[in-house]
Design a protein around this motif. Sequence first.
Motif, short mmCIF file in Angstrom:
data_model
loop_
_atom_site.label_atom_id
_atom_site.label_comp_id
_atom_site.label_asym_id
_atom_site.label_seq_id
_atom_site.Cartn_x
_atom_site.Cartn_y
_atom_site.Cartn_z
N HIS A 36 -7.79 0.89 0.36
CA HIS A 36 -6.59 0.79 1.21
C HIS A 36 -6.92 1.16 2.65
CE1 HIS A 36 -2.99 0.97 -1.81
NE2 HIS A 36 -3.84 0.01 -2.10
N GLU B 30 0.61 4.08 -2.80
CA GLU B 30 0.17 5.41 -2.42
C GLU B 30 1.24 6.48 -2.62
OE1 GLU B 30 -1.21 4.92 1.59
OE2 GLU B 30 -2.88 3.62 0.95
N GLU C 82 -7.74 4.07 -3.11
CA GLU C 82 -7.25 4.65 -1.86
C GLU C 82 -8.22 4.40 -0.71
OE1 GLU C 82 -6.56 8.69 -3.11
OE2 GLU C 82 -4.55 8.20 -3.85
N ALA D 292 0.84 -1.20 0.00
CA ALA D 292 0.00 0.00 0.00
C ALA D 292 0.87 1.25 0.00
CB ALA D 292 -0.95 0.00 1.20
N LYS E 100 -6.32 -1.22 5.79
CA LYS E 100 -5.46 -0.79 6.90
C LYS E 100 -6.18 -0.92 8.25
CE LYS E 100 -2.81 2.50 4.19
NZ LYS E 100 -2.59 3.94 3.94
N HIS F 63 -9.83 -5.87 -4.25
CA HIS F 63 -8.95 -4.76 -4.61
C HIS F 63 -8.02 -5.14 -5.75
CE1 HIS F 63 -6.59 -1.11 -3.94
NE2 HIS F 63 -5.50 -1.86 -3.86
#
Length: 165
Positions: free
Chosen positions: A79, A55, A76, A51, A83, A113
């Motif tokens: 993510h 990012e 995003e 990630a 997380k 994803h």
Amino acid sequence: MARAALNAIDILKADHREVEALFEKVKQRTCIGKEREALVGDICLALKNHAAIEEEIAYPAFRAAGVESHILDEAEIEHDSIKQLIASLQSTGANEPHYDARVTVLGEYVKHHVREEEGEMFPLAQASDADLDAIGRDLIEVKRQLDAGSSSQRTRNMLGIGTAI
């Protein structure tokens, strides 16, 4: 390194295959207790590092090259959800209620994803003006830095120094 090895898409897909293999090991349920926690820890670390490179390097470069913003925005947000599950797993142990359910849901989120990235985002990045070789070189450099930090953290964890990753 060979030119193809530096391609950003190939690097990101290789990370995806690595995480899929780790999830498959967990799915087999052949390890328990601390061994299972360590394997899930490896998954969490791999996902956090992946990630980070997406990012910090890939997504901004794809965005600058004209990849559709809504696809990157969704990635995003995904993510962020991943997380949150990682944080939840890292604050519990394999014997805690819902641990296995959290691992399963994390795997499903990651699968979704990856499917979107590989099916939608990556083809758009390949068709864009993005210099995938230059992005790949940047990904590799950041991965090296993250791996160096991760190795130090793993050593501290094995020695019982500091907090879990």
